[in-house]
Design a protein around this motif. Structure first.
Motif, PDB file in Angstrom:
ATOM      1  N   UNK A  17      12.562 -37.701   3.801  1.00 42.96           N
ATOM      2  CA  UNK A  17      13.900 -38.267   3.835  1.00 42.96           C
ATOM      3  C   UNK A  17      13.833 -39.781   3.960  1.00 42.96           C
ATOM      4  N   UNK A  18      14.926 -40.426   3.576  1.00 43.76           N
ATOM      5  CA  UNK A  18      15.057 -41.865   3.779  1.00 43.76           C
ATOM      6  C   UNK A  18      15.400 -42.096   5.251  1.00 43.76           C
ATOM      7  N   UNK A  48      18.031 -48.925  -2.813  1.00 41.78           N
ATOM      8  CA  UNK A  48      19.397 -49.443  -2.901  1.00 41.78           C
ATOM      9  C   UNK A  48      19.974 -49.623  -1.497  1.00 41.78           C
ATOM     10  N   UNK A  63      23.840 -49.767   0.036  1.00 38.03           N
ATOM     11  CA  UNK A  63      25.255 -49.574  -0.242  1.00 38.03           C
ATOM     12  C   UNK A  63      26.066 -49.873   1.021  1.00 38.03           C
ATOM     13  N   UNK A 103      24.477 -47.874   3.970  1.00 38.79           N
ATOM     14  CA  UNK A 103      23.613 -46.789   3.528  1.00 38.79           C
ATOM     15  C   UNK A 103      22.475 -47.318   2.668  1.00 38.79           C
ATOM     16  N   UNK A 122      15.084 -43.863  -5.081  1.00 36.48           N
ATOM     17  CA  UNK A 122      14.853 -42.954  -6.205  1.00 36.48           C
ATOM     18  C   UNK A 122      13.484 -43.233  -6.808  1.00 36.48           C
ATOM     19  N   UNK A 168      17.596 -39.546  -9.638  1.00 32.71           N
ATOM     20  CA  UNK A 168      18.381 -39.007  -8.531  1.00 32.71           C
ATOM     21  C   UNK A 168      18.201 -39.910  -7.311  1.00 32.71           C
ATOM     22  N   UNK A 169      19.308 -40.249  -6.687  1.00 30.92           N
ATOM     23  CA  UNK A 169      19.263 -41.112  -5.511  1.00 30.92           C
ATOM     24  C   UNK A 169      19.448 -40.285  -4.243  1.00 30.92           C
ATOM     25  N   UNK A 170      18.584 -40.552  -3.255  1.00 35.36           N
ATOM     26  CA  UNK A 170      18.638 -39.848  -1.984  1.00 35.36           C
ATOM     27  C   UNK A 170      18.980 -40.848  -0.890  1.00 35.36           C
ATOM     28  N   UNK A 171      19.961 -40.480  -0.077  1.00 37.03           N
ATOM     29  CA  UNK A 171      20.494 -41.403   0.916  1.00 37.03           C
ATOM     30  C   UNK A 171      19.885 -41.196   2.300  1.00 37.03           C
ATOM     31  N   UNK A 172      19.823 -42.295   3.042  1.00 37.77           N
ATOM     32  CA  UNK A 172      19.479 -42.228   4.451  1.00 37.77           C
ATOM     33  C   UNK A 172      20.721 -41.927   5.280  1.00 37.77           C
ATOM     34  N   UNK A 173      20.556 -41.804   6.607  1.00 39.32           N
ATOM     35  CA  UNK A 173      21.679 -41.449   7.482  1.00 39.32           C
ATOM     36  C   UNK A 173      22.677 -42.586   7.693  1.00 39.32           C
TER      37      UNK A 173
END
Lengths: 115, 121
Positions: free
Chosen positions: B3-4, B33, B35, B91, B95, B109-114
């Protein structure tokens, strides 16, 4: 630039019913359309995505359809369960200059599934 | 499952102070990224890195925001001075995408952190 409109902003359904969320995009060059689920206080999670060379994609109870001509795509959730309650975001991505296109997000749909 | 990671999770600061956020992407992910997500809205891109290079920072308010990814792995986003309007969720996402390797058909596909919830008072 790209603009993504998402409807409805809130959606309430009974457990077991279907839910449909719709998004439209403005730039015909967009070629990647992911959907994210975000529970309160948690990270957005990628739940399904579709690329412009495909018209429909399904993964168990969720499906996404894409109409390139009309520039809209939709998320379909069947047999909804209370744990489906969350905010759902659609996004569109445009490739540019050889770099990966950035994701432009819709404003989100708050889905509530009532038991 | 990788995970990020992001820290801190929450930050309260007074306006005019400096604040920094840290992100560690999924191992092997070339693109990172940052955000900003205002309550009730979708995430909006601030800056995109490929390895250590900035790909897009057109939406980054450069008079007060800066971002770096010196070794092409983890990244830091800084705000100085913070303003009341900066209160939001920040955020980080990553990817696999890398120019010249992925033709745009996979790996983006982009995976986000908490996220880091920033409150400026």
């Amino acid at each position: 630039g790209e603009n993504v409109e998402q409807h409805p902003s809130t959606l309430s359904v009974q457990e077991g019913d279907s839910a449909v969320i719709k998004c439209t995009y403005s730039d015909s060059a967009s070629n990647y359309f992911p959907w994210y689920k975000q529970e309160l206080g948690k990270r957005p999670q990628l739940i399904i995505d579709i690329r412009s060379n495909v018209g429909e994609k399904k993964d168990q109870r969720i499906a996404v359809t894409l109409n390139k001509t009309a520039k809209h795509f939709s998320l379909h959730i069947t047999e909804t369960q209370p744990e489906d309650s969350a905010v759902y975001f659609c996004a569109a991505s445009i490739p540019y200059g050889g770099s990966q296109g950035n994701l432009i997000f819709g404003k989100g749909t708050k889905l509530s599934v009532k038991p | 499952e990788a995970e990020v990671a992001q820290s801190p999770r929450y930050k309260i600061t007074e306006k005019s102070q400096a604040v920094a956020f840290w992100c560690d992407p999924i191992s092997g992910h070339a693109t990172l990224y940052w955000y900003r997500q205002i309550l009730g809205q979708g995430p909006e891109l601030l800056v995109q890195f490929q390895d250590e290079s900035v790909v897009d920072d057109s939406q980054l308010p450069k008079d007060r925001f800066s971002a770096e990814r010196l070794k092409g792995v983890d990244s830091t986003l800084k705000i100085q001075p913070a303003e009341l309007g900066d209160s939001a969720m920040y955020l980080c996402a990553s990817s696999l995408w890398k120019q010249g390797i992925n033709p745009g058909l996979a790996g983006d596909e982009q995976y986000f952190g908490p996220g880091t919830r920033l409150t400026v008072t």
